[in-house]
Design a protein around this motif. Structure first.
Motif, PDB file in Angstrom:
ATOM      1  N   THR A 122     -12.184 -18.283  -2.854  1.00  0.00           N
ATOM      2  CA  THR A 122     -11.157 -19.245  -2.314  1.00  0.00           C
ATOM      3  C   THR A 122     -11.680 -20.503  -2.748  1.00  0.00           C
ATOM      4  O   THR A 122     -12.900 -20.657  -3.182  1.00  0.00           O
ATOM      5  CB  THR A 122     -11.142 -18.970  -0.671  1.00  0.00           C
ATOM      6  N   PRO A 123     -11.078 -21.639  -2.392  1.00  0.00           N
ATOM      7  CA  PRO A 123     -11.871 -23.354  -2.709  1.00  0.00           C
ATOM      8  C   PRO A 123     -12.897 -23.533  -2.014  1.00  0.00           C
ATOM      9  O   PRO A 123     -13.536 -24.250  -2.700  1.00  0.00           O
ATOM     10  CB  PRO A 123     -10.269 -23.860  -2.323  1.00  0.00           C
ATOM     11  N   HIS A 124     -13.072 -22.945  -0.860  1.00  0.00           N
ATOM     12  CA  HIS A 124     -14.197 -23.198   0.052  1.00  0.00           C
ATOM     13  C   HIS A 124     -14.713 -21.966   0.580  1.00  0.00           C
ATOM     14  O   HIS A 124     -14.655 -21.711   1.698  1.00  0.00           O
ATOM     15  CB  HIS A 124     -13.883 -24.363   1.041  1.00  0.00           C
ATOM     16  N   PRO A 125     -15.339 -21.192  -0.220  1.00  0.00           N
ATOM     17  CA  PRO A 125     -15.804 -19.876   0.391  1.00  0.00           C
ATOM     18  C   PRO A 125     -16.900 -19.885   1.482  1.00  0.00           C
ATOM     19  O   PRO A 125     -16.741 -19.281   2.481  1.00  0.00           O
ATOM     20  CB  PRO A 125     -16.457 -19.020  -0.823  1.00  0.00           C
ATOM     21  N   HIS A 126     -17.532 -21.031   1.863  1.00  0.00           N
ATOM     22  CA  HIS A 126     -18.691 -21.197   2.746  1.00  0.00           C
ATOM     23  C   HIS A 126     -17.968 -21.319   4.050  1.00  0.00           C
ATOM     24  O   HIS A 126     -18.082 -20.821   5.039  1.00  0.00           O
ATOM     25  CB  HIS A 126     -19.721 -21.910   2.339  1.00  0.00           C
ATOM     26  N   ALA A 127     -16.859 -22.170   3.929  1.00  0.00           N
ATOM     27  CA  ALA A 127     -16.071 -22.581   5.072  1.00  0.00           C
ATOM     28  C   ALA A 127     -15.483 -21.673   5.512  1.00  0.00           C
ATOM     29  O   ALA A 127     -15.168 -21.041   6.667  1.00  0.00           O
ATOM     30  CB  ALA A 127     -15.320 -23.702   4.685  1.00  0.00           C
TER      31      ALA A 127
ATOM     32  N   MET B  21       0.734  -1.174   0.143  1.00  0.00           N
ATOM     33  CA  MET B  21      -0.260  -0.071  -0.073  1.00  0.00           C
ATOM     34  C   MET B  21       1.020   1.122   0.191  1.00  0.00           C
ATOM     35  O   MET B  21       0.409   2.283  -0.557  1.00  0.00           O
ATOM     36  CB  MET B  21      -0.955   0.115   1.216  1.00  0.00           C
ATOM     37  N   ARG B  22       1.989   1.111   0.535  1.00  0.00           N
ATOM     38  CA  ARG B  22       2.908   2.545   0.421  1.00  0.00           C
ATOM     39  C   ARG B  22       3.269   2.935  -0.869  1.00  0.00           C
ATOM     40  O   ARG B  22       3.635   3.846  -1.127  1.00  0.00           O
ATOM     41  CB  ARG B  22       4.390   2.029   1.381  1.00  0.00           C
ATOM     42  N   LYS B  23       3.467   1.740  -1.524  1.00  0.00           N
ATOM     43  CA  LYS B  23       3.685   1.850  -2.917  1.00  0.00           C
ATOM     44  C   LYS B  23       2.504   2.395  -4.055  1.00  0.00           C
ATOM     45  O   LYS B  23       2.474   2.471  -5.128  1.00  0.00           O
ATOM     46  CB  LYS B  23       4.660   0.603  -3.831  1.00  0.00           C
ATOM     47  N   GLY B  24       1.215   2.494  -3.397  1.00  0.00           N
ATOM     48  CA  GLY B  24      -0.014   2.670  -3.996  1.00  0.00           C
ATOM     49  C   GLY B  24      -0.662   1.431  -4.443  1.00  0.00           C
ATOM     50  O   GLY B  24      -1.658   1.426  -5.353  1.00  0.00           O
ATOM     51  N   ARG B  25      -0.500   0.440  -4.228  1.00  0.00           N
ATOM     52  CA  ARG B  25      -1.016  -1.065  -4.689  1.00  0.00           C
ATOM     53  C   ARG B  25      -1.817  -1.650  -3.649  1.00  0.00           C
ATOM     54  O   ARG B  25      -1.378  -1.815  -2.548  1.00  0.00           O
ATOM     55  CB  ARG B  25      -0.058  -1.998  -5.019  1.00  0.00           C
ATOM     56  N   PHE B  26      -3.195  -1.481  -3.818  1.00  0.00           N
ATOM     57  CA  PHE B  26      -4.153  -1.849  -2.474  1.00  0.00           C
ATOM     58  C   PHE B  26      -4.703  -3.219  -3.089  1.00  0.00           C
ATOM     59  O   PHE B  26      -5.543  -3.850  -1.989  1.00  0.00           O
ATOM     60  CB  PHE B  26      -5.092  -0.769  -2.636  1.00  0.00           C
ATOM     61  N   ARG B  27      -4.929  -3.816  -4.176  1.00  0.00           N
ATOM     62  CA  ARG B  27      -5.445  -4.939  -4.693  1.00  0.00           C
ATOM     63  C   ARG B  27      -4.467  -5.779  -5.532  1.00  0.00           C
ATOM     64  O   ARG B  27      -3.612  -5.298  -6.086  1.00  0.00           O
ATOM     65  CB  ARG B  27      -6.726  -4.516  -5.547  1.00  0.00           C
ATOM     66  N   HIS B  28      -4.477  -7.188  -5.092  1.00  0.00           N
ATOM     67  CA  HIS B  28      -3.677  -7.958  -5.695  1.00  0.00           C
ATOM     68  C   HIS B  28      -4.557  -9.267  -6.315  1.00  0.00           C
ATOM     69  O   HIS B  28      -5.682  -9.697  -5.471  1.00  0.00           O
ATOM     70  CB  HIS B  28      -2.690  -8.585  -4.673  1.00  0.00           C
ATOM     71  N   GLU B  29      -4.214  -9.803  -7.328  1.00  0.00           N
ATOM     72  CA  GLU B  29      -4.714 -11.143  -7.822  1.00  0.00           C
ATOM     73  C   GLU B  29      -4.631 -12.074  -6.661  1.00  0.00           C
ATOM     74  O   GLU B  29      -5.444 -13.107  -6.549  1.00  0.00           O
ATOM     75  CB  GLU B  29      -4.225 -11.531  -8.941  1.00  0.00           C
ATOM     76  N   ALA B  30      -3.496 -12.388  -6.285  1.00  0.00           N
ATOM     77  CA  ALA B  30      -2.999 -13.403  -4.996  1.00  0.00           C
ATOM     78  C   ALA B  30      -1.819 -12.646  -4.309  1.00  0.00           C
ATOM     79  O   ALA B  30      -0.947 -12.668  -5.021  1.00  0.00           O
ATOM     80  CB  ALA B  30      -2.759 -14.665  -5.789  1.00  0.00           C
ATOM     81  N   ILE B  31      -2.096 -12.305  -3.100  1.00  0.00           N
ATOM     82  CA  ILE B  31      -1.101 -11.631  -2.430  1.00  0.00           C
ATOM     83  C   ILE B  31       0.196 -12.629  -2.183  1.00  0.00           C
ATOM     84  O   ILE B  31       1.261 -12.267  -2.136  1.00  0.00           O
ATOM     85  CB  ILE B  31      -1.666 -10.997  -1.082  1.00  0.00           C
ATOM     86  N   ALA B  32      -0.113 -14.008  -2.050  1.00  0.00           N
ATOM     87  CA  ALA B  32       1.185 -14.663  -2.007  1.00  0.00           C
ATOM     88  C   ALA B  32       1.795 -14.438  -2.962  1.00  0.00           C
ATOM     89  O   ALA B  32       3.173 -15.204  -3.036  1.00  0.00           O
ATOM     90  CB  ALA B  32       0.541 -16.379  -1.632  1.00  0.00           C
ATOM     91  N   LYS B  33       1.675 -14.290  -4.347  1.00  0.00           N
ATOM     92  CA  LYS B  33       2.361 -14.266  -5.535  1.00  0.00           C
ATOM     93  C   LYS B  33       3.153 -12.864  -5.529  1.00  0.00           C
ATOM     94  O   LYS B  33       3.901 -12.696  -6.345  1.00  0.00           O
ATOM     95  CB  LYS B  33       1.624 -14.676  -6.553  1.00  0.00           C
ATOM     96  N   ALA B  34       2.700 -11.950  -4.970  1.00  0.00           N
ATOM     97  CA  ALA B  34       3.145 -10.628  -4.764  1.00  0.00           C
ATOM     98  C   ALA B  34       4.536 -10.479  -4.400  1.00  0.00           C
ATOM     99  O   ALA B  34       5.057 -11.242  -3.511  1.00  0.00           O
ATOM    100  CB  ALA B  34       2.205  -9.674  -4.014  1.00  0.00           C
TER     101      ALA B  34
ATOM    102  N   ALA C 208      -8.717 -12.734  -2.469  1.00  0.00           N
ATOM    103  CA  ALA C 208      -9.578 -13.979  -2.241  1.00  0.00           C
ATOM    104  C   ALA C 208     -11.084 -13.569  -2.622  1.00  0.00           C
ATOM    105  O   ALA C 208     -11.895 -14.346  -2.644  1.00  0.00           O
ATOM    106  CB  ALA C 208      -9.395 -13.955  -0.562  1.00  0.00           C
ATOM    107  N   GLY C 209     -11.252 -12.268  -2.986  1.00  0.00           N
ATOM    108  CA  GLY C 209     -12.634 -11.908  -3.582  1.00  0.00           C
ATOM    109  C   GLY C 209     -13.434 -11.429  -2.365  1.00  0.00           C
ATOM    110  O   GLY C 209     -13.060 -11.549  -1.205  1.00  0.00           O
ATOM    111  N   LEU C 210     -14.542 -10.627  -2.640  1.00  0.00           N
ATOM    112  CA  LEU C 210     -15.633 -10.226  -1.806  1.00  0.00           C
ATOM    113  C   LEU C 210     -16.046 -11.382  -0.920  1.00  0.00           C
ATOM    114  O   LEU C 210     -16.565 -12.524  -1.441  1.00  0.00           O
ATOM    115  CB  LEU C 210     -16.490  -9.697  -2.359  1.00  0.00           C
TER     116      LEU C 210
END
Length: 163
Positions: free
Chosen positions: A129-134, A46-59, A122-124
């Protein structure tokens, strides 16, 4: 003890109970522990202006991301604890009841559903995620435990402090 110190103690205590719940959940249910390093990575970007990622683990990793994530986790817990006196008044600290604490705990699930999960990919409400309800159920339970922690920490603090 002043309002800020009470709020900090109660928020830190509630966050600690939530962390203990995460450890128990891992042992009892096999649910992985939250990775606060990834929260630190998200906040660091966020310090660099990036607030959204497709997958934070890959950032790209950021310097001190575990420290950033853990400190943020506890500061957010303290910030959420401030909602109790904000809506129910500072008198709640002198006579804590579970209702306001549990209400705040459950209401704070909006933060991961609407901000953190979408921002980290992970989306709204964890819909990607693989199991959104869980994932949603685990978030709700964890935030309810946080609410219980707000109440328990307030009771302990009240018992320890002179009246």
């Amino acid at each position: 003890m002043d309002l800020v110190a009470c709020t900090a103690g109660i928020g830190a205590g509630a966050t600690l109970l939530m962390d203990l719940w995460s450890l128990a959940r891992r042992s009892l249910l096999g649910v992985p522990l939250p990775n606060y390093s990834l929260v630190g990575r998200w906040l660091g970007h966020m310090r660099k202006g990036r607030f959204r990622h497709e997958a934070i683990a890959k950032a790209a990793p950021v310097r001190n991301e575990p420290l950033i994530g853990w400190v943020a986790h506890y500061l957010i817990g303290i910030g959420f604890a401030a909602l109790v006196p904000l809506f129910w008044g500072a008198a709640w600290f002198h006579a804590p009841t579970p209702g306001p604490a549990l209400t705040v705990g459950v209401a704070t699930v909006a933060a991961p559903f609407l901000l953190m999960q979408p921002g980290m990919g992970a989306g709204l409400a964890a819909r990607r995620t693989p199991h959104p309800h869980a994932a949603r159920l685990q978030s709700l339970i964890t935030h309810a435990v946080f609410g219980l922690g707000l109440y328990m920490a307030a009771v302990v603090l009240r018992a320890l402090l002179p009246q």
